[in-house]
Design a protein around this motif. Structure first.
Motif, mmCIF file in Angstrom:
data_model
loop_
_atom_site.group_PDB
_atom_site.id
_atom_site.type_symbol
_atom_site.label_atom_id
_atom_site.label_comp_id
_atom_site.label_asym_id
_atom_site.label_seq_id
_atom_site.Cartn_x
_atom_site.Cartn_y
_atom_site.Cartn_z
ATOM 1 N N HIS A 1 12.089 -12.205 -27.837
ATOM 2 C CA HIS A 1 10.719 -11.679 -27.849
ATOM 3 C C HIS A 1 9.812 -12.623 -28.633
ATOM 4 O O HIS A 1 10.144 -13.052 -29.747
ATOM 5 C CB HIS A 1 10.684 -10.286 -28.477
ATOM 6 N N ALA A 2 8.655 -12.938 -28.058
ATOM 7 C CA ALA A 2 7.754 -13.923 -28.662
ATOM 8 C C ALA A 2 7.167 -13.466 -29.989
ATOM 9 O O ALA A 2 6.768 -14.299 -30.814
ATOM 10 C CB ALA A 2 6.612 -14.242 -27.683
ATOM 11 N N ASP A 3 7.129 -12.158 -30.242
ATOM 12 C CA ASP A 3 6.495 -11.638 -31.454
ATOM 13 C C ASP A 3 7.497 -11.127 -32.489
ATOM 14 O O ASP A 3 7.113 -10.427 -33.424
ATOM 15 C CB ASP A 3 5.522 -10.508 -31.094
ATOM 16 N N VAL A 4 8.760 -11.441 -32.308
ATOM 17 C CA VAL A 4 9.786 -11.028 -33.273
ATOM 18 C C VAL A 4 10.473 -12.268 -33.829
ATOM 19 O O VAL A 4 11.065 -13.045 -33.087
ATOM 20 C CB VAL A 4 10.827 -10.099 -32.616
ATOM 21 N N ARG A 5 10.351 -12.476 -35.135
ATOM 22 C CA ARG A 5 10.981 -13.615 -35.804
ATOM 23 C C ARG A 5 12.219 -13.128 -36.550
ATOM 24 O O ARG A 5 12.125 -12.265 -37.428
ATOM 25 C CB ARG A 5 10.031 -14.258 -36.826
ATOM 26 N N LEU A 6 13.358 -13.651 -36.199
ATOM 27 C CA LEU A 6 14.617 -13.262 -36.834
ATOM 28 C C LEU A 6 15.068 -14.381 -37.763
ATOM 29 O O LEU A 6 15.305 -15.500 -37.326
ATOM 30 C CB LEU A 6 15.675 -13.001 -35.770
ATOM 31 N N VAL A 7 15.157 -14.075 -39.057
ATOM 32 C CA VAL A 7 15.551 -15.062 -40.058
ATOM 33 C C VAL A 7 16.993 -14.787 -40.461
ATOM 34 O O VAL A 7 17.289 -13.810 -41.154
ATOM 35 C CB VAL A 7 14.639 -14.997 -41.306
ATOM 36 N N VAL A 8 17.896 -15.658 -40.006
ATOM 37 C CA VAL A 8 19.311 -15.562 -40.359
ATOM 38 C C VAL A 8 19.678 -16.852 -41.087
ATOM 39 O O VAL A 8 19.766 -17.907 -40.465
ATOM 40 C CB VAL A 8 20.204 -15.400 -39.106
ATOM 41 N N PRO A 9 19.860 -16.813 -42.400
ATOM 42 C CA PRO A 9 20.130 -18.051 -43.137
ATOM 43 C C PRO A 9 21.419 -18.710 -42.686
ATOM 44 O O PRO A 9 22.471 -18.071 -42.647
ATOM 45 C CB PRO A 9 20.212 -17.585 -44.598
#
Length: 396
Positions: free
Chosen positions: A86-94
Motif C-alpha cells: 500500500h502506497a500510504d503504509v510505511r512498515l519499519v522493520v529494523p
C-alpha cells in the motif's frame, strides 16, 4: 474470507478496541465523527514475544485503509496493506540492531505528505524499542505535531522507559496484548494450516503461545532438531569443559541458523546492486562505474552484516526461551504446581531435575537463563553471556 483481525489469536479485547477505532476513523473521514472519538494519531502495541504486536499493528493499518472502514479483508485497501504494497503504509522493520535517526527522519518526512488514497498515512514501527535516542527524538517531534491524516503505530515489548521513552508513551494510546492460550494457537494451526491436532497441540505448547513459531515447529524438521538440541543441554552439563562446549554448540547453532536465514536475501541484494551499477559492462565508462560502485557495495555489506547479527541474536533468543521453558517445568514440578508443562516431551527429564535440584535449584537455573537474555539485550557479547549462563547452570 476472514477479516484483517483473523490472524490475531486470543486477543478479543484488543480486537474490539481496534474495531471501534477503525469505525471512528472512517467517521472522521466522512465528517460524521469528531477527531478523538475513539481514534487517535499514535498507538503503542505491547505484549510478550509471540503475542502478535506487529500482527495487530498491520491489521489495524489495513482496517484504517479499508474502503468500508471495518477491515473487511476483501477490498484493495486491506489486501495491499497486508501484502506490504500500500502506497500510504510505511512498515519499519529494523534489519540491524537499531533504527537510526537518518532513517526515521526520512520516514517522518514522507509520512507528512497527503495520503494518495485519500484516507490515512500510516507508519508502523515493528520494533520501537530498537529506536536510538536520536531516532526516538525525531519520532517524538512528529507525534507531538502530527499531520492531520497521519497515524503512528509502534510495537514494543512493554511501556518501560528502556523500551519506549516516557514522552512518546504519554502521547500514545496503549493496546496491551497477552500471550495467546496454547489451545487457541492449536485451533488456528488445525483450522488454517491443516496440521494434525496432536502435532498442533504439541507445537502450540512448545512455542509458548507464539503462532509463527508453533507453525514452524509443526512443519519444519530442522526447527524440531534445533529445539531438541537445546533441550538436551541440561544433560550435557557434567563439568566446566562440558559447560563451555555446550555454550559453543549453542552459539554455533545460532550462527548457522542466522546464516541460512539471510544468505538468500543477501545474495539477491548484492546481485541486484551490482547489476544496477553496471557489473559486467564493457563500455567506455564501465571501469569508472566499477570504481565508483565500491562505496555502495561496502555500505550494502555493512547493512547485511548488521542484519546477520540481529538474526543470530534472534535465533539465540529463541533457544534461550526454550531452555527457560525447561527450567520452568522443573520449577513447577518441584513445587507441585497444577499446570501443564511447556515441553511435554521432556517432562520426565524436568521432573528428574526437580527431584535433584529442589525448587531453589530450579529457580536459580531459570534465573541464570533469564539473566543471559537480559545481558545479550544489553549488548554483552553473546559468547560471554552464554558461557557465564552455562557455568551457572552447571554449578546450580
Amino acid at each position: 474470507m476472514p477479516d484483517v483481525f483473523a490472524e490475531l489469536v486470543g486477543q478479543d479485547e484488543a480486537v474490539d478496541t481496534l474495531r471501534r477505532a477503525a469505525t471512528a476513523a472512517a467517521g472522521v473521514l466522512q465528517g460524521t465523527a469528531a477527531p478523538g472519538a475513539g481514534m487517535t494519531h499514535a498507538w503503542i502495541f505491547t505484549g510478550p514475544p509471540g503475542s502478535g504486536r506487529s500482527v495487530a499493528a498491520r491489521a489495524f493499518a489495513a482496517a484504517l485503509q479499508c474502503v468500508h472502514g471495518t477491515g473487511c479483508g476483501e477490498c484493495p485497501g486491506c489486501h495491499t496493506t497486508l501484502a506490504g504494497t500500500h502506497a500510504d503504509v510505511r512498515l519499519v522493520v529494523p534489519e540491524g540492531l537499531s533504527i537510526g535517526v537518518t532513517e526515521m527522519r526520512a520516514l517522518v518526512l514522507r509520512a507528512a505528505s497527503t495520503p494518495s488514497g485519500g484516507r490515512w498515512q500510516v507508519v508502523v514501527v515493528t520494533d520501537a524499542d530498537r529506536l536510538t535516542e536520536a531516532a526516538g527524538n525525531a519520532l517524538l517531534k512528529a507525534i507531538e505535531e502530527p499531520p492531520p491524516r497521519t497515524v503512528f503505530l509502534l510495537c514494543a515489548p512493554s511501556t518501560h522507559p528502556e523500551d519506549v521513552s516516557v514522552t512518546i508513551r504519554s502521547r500514545c494510546r496503549l493496546v496491551p496484548l497477552r500471550q495467546p492460550p496454547s489451545g487457541a494457537v492449536a485451533e488456528v494451526l488445525v483450522a488454517r494450516d491443516g496440521i494434525d491436532p496432536e502435532a498442533a497441540g504439541w507445537a502450540a505448547a512448545a512455542a509458548q503461545g507464539d503462532v509463527e513459531r508453533a507453525r514452524l515447529l509443526a512443519r519444519d524438521p530442522q526447527a524440531q532438531q534445533r529445539r531438541a538440541a537445546v533441550l538436551a543441554v541440561p544433560r550435557r552439563l557434567t563439568g566446566v569443559g562440558a559447560a563451555l562446549d555446550a555454550a559453543s554448540a549453542l552459539i554455533e547453532a545460532a550462527e548457522a541458523e542466522a546464516e541460512a536465514a539471510v544468505a538468500e536475501v543477501d545474495a539477491a541484494e548484492k546481485a541486484a546492486l551490482q547489476t544496477a551499477l553496471g557489473a559486467g559492462g564493457t563500455g567506455r565508462g564501465a571501469a569508472g562505474a566499477a570504481r565508483g560502485s565500491a562505496g555502495q557495495i561496502k555500505e550494502l555489506e555493512k547493512r547485511q552484516k548488521s542484519r546477520a547479527t540481529r538474526a543470530q541474536r534472534d535465533a539465540l533468543d529463541r533457544a534461550l526461551v526454550d531452555l527457560a521453558g525447561f527450567y520452568r517445568d522443573a520449577l513447577t514440578a518441584a513445587v507441585g504446581a497444577p499446570v501443564a508443562p511447556v515441553h511435554a516431551d521432556t517432562a520426565e527429564l524436568a521432573g528428574a531435575g526437580a527431584r535433584k535440584w529442589a525448587a531453589e535449584g530450579a529457580l536459580r537455573r531459570l534465573e541464570a537463563v533469564l539473566t543471559c537474555r537480559t545481558a545479550i539485550a544489553a549488548n554483552v557479547k553473546p559468547r560471554i553471556a552464554v558461557e557465564a549462563m552455562m557455568l551457572a547452570l552447571w554449578k546450580g
